[in-house]
Enzyme design. Sequence first.
Site, short mmCIF file in Angstrom:
data_model
loop_
_atom_site.label_atom_id
_atom_site.label_comp_id
_atom_site.label_asym_id
_atom_site.label_seq_id
_atom_site.Cartn_x
_atom_site.Cartn_y
_atom_site.Cartn_z
N LYS A 183 0.84 -1.20 0.00
CA LYS A 183 0.00 0.00 0.00
C LYS A 183 0.88 1.25 0.00
O LYS A 183 1.44 1.63 1.02
CB LYS A 183 -0.92 0.05 1.23
CG LYS A 183 -2.04 1.07 1.01
CD LYS A 183 -2.52 1.73 2.28
CE LYS A 183 -1.89 3.05 2.59
NZ LYS A 183 -2.04 4.13 1.62
N GLY A 199 6.48 5.03 8.31
CA GLY A 199 5.66 6.23 8.34
C GLY A 199 5.88 6.97 9.65
O GLY A 199 6.91 6.80 10.31
N SER A 200 4.90 7.74 10.03
CA SER A 200 5.05 8.58 11.22
C SER A 200 4.92 7.74 12.49
O SER A 200 4.29 6.67 12.49
CB SER A 200 3.98 9.66 11.22
OG SER A 200 2.70 9.05 11.21
N THR A 201 5.51 8.24 13.56
CA THR A 201 5.41 7.55 14.84
C THR A 201 3.95 7.48 15.29
O THR A 201 3.50 6.47 15.85
CB THR A 201 6.29 8.27 15.88
OG1 THR A 201 7.66 8.14 15.43
CG2 THR A 201 6.16 7.68 17.27
N CYS A 208 13.39 10.74 6.97
CA CYS A 208 13.38 10.30 8.38
C CYS A 208 14.78 10.37 8.98
O CYS A 208 14.93 10.46 10.20
CB CYS A 208 12.82 8.90 8.49
SG CYS A 208 13.63 7.74 7.40
N GLU A 258 9.62 16.21 14.83
CA GLU A 258 10.11 16.00 13.47
C GLU A 258 9.44 17.01 12.54
O GLU A 258 8.23 16.96 12.33
CB GLU A 258 9.76 14.57 13.03
CG GLU A 258 10.33 14.24 11.68
CD GLU A 258 10.07 12.80 11.28
OE1 GLU A 258 8.94 12.33 11.46
OE2 GLU A 258 11.01 12.16 10.77
N GLY A 290 2.31 4.78 13.36
CA GLY A 290 2.96 3.54 13.81
C GLY A 290 2.34 3.01 15.09
O GLY A 290 2.18 1.79 15.26
N GLU A 304 9.26 1.34 11.01
CA GLU A 304 10.31 2.33 10.70
C GLU A 304 9.64 3.69 10.79
O GLU A 304 8.86 4.05 9.91
CB GLU A 304 10.86 2.13 9.29
CG GLU A 304 11.48 0.77 9.04
CD GLU A 304 12.81 0.59 9.72
OE1 GLU A 304 13.29 1.54 10.38
OE2 GLU A 304 13.37 -0.51 9.62
P1 NDP Z 1 2.06 8.48 7.67
O1 NDP Z 1 2.36 7.76 8.93
O2 NDP Z 1 1.00 9.49 7.65
O3 NDP Z 1 1.69 7.43 6.51
C1 NDP Z 1 2.49 6.33 6.20
C2 NDP Z 1 1.65 5.28 5.49
O4 NDP Z 1 0.68 4.78 6.41
C3 NDP Z 1 0.86 5.84 4.30
O5 NDP Z 1 0.80 4.84 3.30
C4 NDP Z 1 -0.50 6.10 4.91
O6 NDP Z 1 -1.54 6.08 3.96
C5 NDP Z 1 -0.62 4.91 5.86
N1 NDP Z 1 -1.58 5.08 6.94
C6 NDP Z 1 -2.15 6.22 7.41
N2 NDP Z 1 -3.02 5.94 8.41
C7 NDP Z 1 -3.01 4.60 8.57
C8 NDP Z 1 -3.68 3.70 9.45
N3 NDP Z 1 -4.54 4.13 10.36
N4 NDP Z 1 -3.42 2.38 9.36
C9 NDP Z 1 -2.53 1.92 8.46
N5 NDP Z 1 -1.87 2.72 7.59
C10 NDP Z 1 -2.09 4.04 7.64
O7 NDP Z 1 3.46 9.04 7.21
P2 NDP Z 1 3.77 9.94 5.94
O8 NDP Z 1 3.34 9.25 4.69
O9 NDP Z 1 3.26 11.29 6.23
O10 NDP Z 1 5.36 9.89 5.93
C11 NDP Z 1 6.10 10.70 6.75
C12 NDP Z 1 6.56 9.96 7.98
O11 NDP Z 1 7.24 8.75 7.64
C13 NDP Z 1 7.58 10.78 8.77
O12 NDP Z 1 7.26 10.78 10.14
C14 NDP Z 1 8.89 10.01 8.57
O13 NDP Z 1 9.81 10.14 9.59
C15 NDP Z 1 8.45 8.62 8.40
N6 NDP Z 1 9.45 7.87 7.66
C16 NDP Z 1 10.21 6.96 8.34
C17 NDP Z 1 11.22 6.28 7.71
C18 NDP Z 1 12.03 5.26 8.44
O14 NDP Z 1 12.59 4.41 7.78
N7 NDP Z 1 12.10 5.32 9.75
C19 NDP Z 1 11.53 6.52 6.30
C20 NDP Z 1 10.65 7.47 5.68
C21 NDP Z 1 9.65 8.12 6.36
P3 NDP Z 1 -2.11 7.42 3.24
O15 NDP Z 1 -1.06 8.47 3.37
O16 NDP Z 1 -2.34 6.98 1.86
O17 NDP Z 1 -3.38 7.78 3.93
#
Ligand code: NDP
Length: 451
Positions: free
Chosen positions: A152, A205-207, A261, A353, A210, A227
């Site tokens: 996804k 994604g975001s904490t 990140c 962040e 997560g 991550e």
């Molecule tokens: P988000 O956490 O908003 O989204 C990440 C993914 O999760 C997207 O595909 C999003 O879908 C999906 N998502 C959103 N809500 C849910 C849910 N309730 N259940 C399951 N999946 C969900 O992060 P961002 O896309 O805004 O990315 C930025 C963040 O990612 C930053 O905090 C960054 O630090 C982190 N990141 C971490 C990395 C690492 O390796 N540690 C590397 C790169 C980024 P959709 O957006 O389509 O709604």
Amino acid sequence: MLTVLNPATEELLAELERAGVGETDAAVARAKAAFPAWRAVAPADRARLLRRLATLVEEHAEELARIESQNVGKPITGARGEVAMVAEVFHFYAGAVDKYHGETIPVAGGVDLTFREPLGVVAAIVPWNFPLNIASWKVAPALACGNTVVLKPAELTPLSALRLAELGLDAGLPEGVLNVLVGKGSVVGQRLVEHPDVAKVGFTGSTEVGRTVMEGAAQTIKRVTLELGGKSANVVFADADLERAAAAAPYAVFDNAGQDCCARSRILVERSAYDVFLEKLTAATAGVRVGDPQDERTEMGPLISADHRDRVASYVDGTPIAFRGDVPEGDRGFWYPCTLVEATNDDRVAREEVFGPVAAVIPFADEDEAIRLANDTPFGLSGSVWTRDGARALRVARALETGVISVNSNSSVRVATPFGGFKQSGFGRELGMQALEGYTEVKNVFVSTEA
Ligand code: NDP
């Protein structure tokens, strides 16, 4: 209908149907149906299919780089580097298919064997900042271990994942082995997390999200790799090569417009070198070329969206600004300038962040204070230490509570080495041979040799 935009121009790139819960269940069912045959594919044949996909990524590298550059707004040169890494990731895990295996363990009364078994259906949920790259970090090891995958991508950036799935079919991956779902995280993502037939969620994604993934996964005791965000420190000692450190520091924050990140968005500088370093850092930051991502010379593009730009700006309001760069003229695109602020480690800009081109420059008195400040954050993903003293470099690297650290370098990610976070930056490791642990279960078999 989902509209996909180019953040540099605000032009429409695509309109896509959004998947809902029904489509998600259907994709999981396809992946589940494909699993028994895929896990049974002979290792050398599975490796050959992954290698073919790696080769197709290489052959379509320019097309994929353009897709990524237009959809994320990242400079084309950086996008090319990312696509090259994607191909390397598939090559690496193709090579790992028959090199990651169990053990025989000496025990009394028989023979004890361990097997590394695939988990089943893996959901890979990825963010918008490095869409194809981060997808490959999950898809390649998961497939190499014999799992099937539902990927996804983020709604803002689904285009490269859709193209990867097509290339997967062209490479000969059987139907159902790699599925891509475009849809909202709160619908598709959440359903994947809760679905009883999904064995594991690999999430980047975001904490904040997560945390909800971890909660949702608890209902079915799903395996998770998280991550998450970071607030990494770039620790510069007075004995460092200041010229080199200052020249590198902007690219540790402003690469990908700070939407990284691993961004070293806290620049900690030993007080005795603070003024001279800040001067060099400001000059280097002024040299970052911001503009059209399709221009070969561009080093930084726009932010991903207007909402995100507003969020980034909110961190800078009211903080003393040491430097602010320029952005292209015109009213199109979600631009934000390279910004250096002088801060303390307690300011919001140094605690949260920002995920944009904003770096907080913070002085420290000595090594102890540098370590204390660097660790005074809920995150622990990445970081750098700059010094000419080898013993100090190792001492500080060992003392920092972070999953990845580089000495006299900004580099965070290599295909063959483990990547992941401490503390609220997540757990589990991607890349390297360590990633394979997250896509397998250990089975122990004891065979009696009693007569
Ligand atoms: P988000 O956490 O908003 O989204 C990440 C993914 O999760 C997207 O595909 C999003 O879908 C999906 N998502 C959103 N809500 C849910 C849910 N309730 N259940 C399951 N999946 C969900 O992060 P961002 O896309 O805004 O990315 C930025 C963040 O990612 C930053 O905090 C960054 O630090 C982190 N990141 C971490 C990395 C690492 O390796 N540690 C590397 C790169 C980024 P959709 O957006 O389509 O709604």
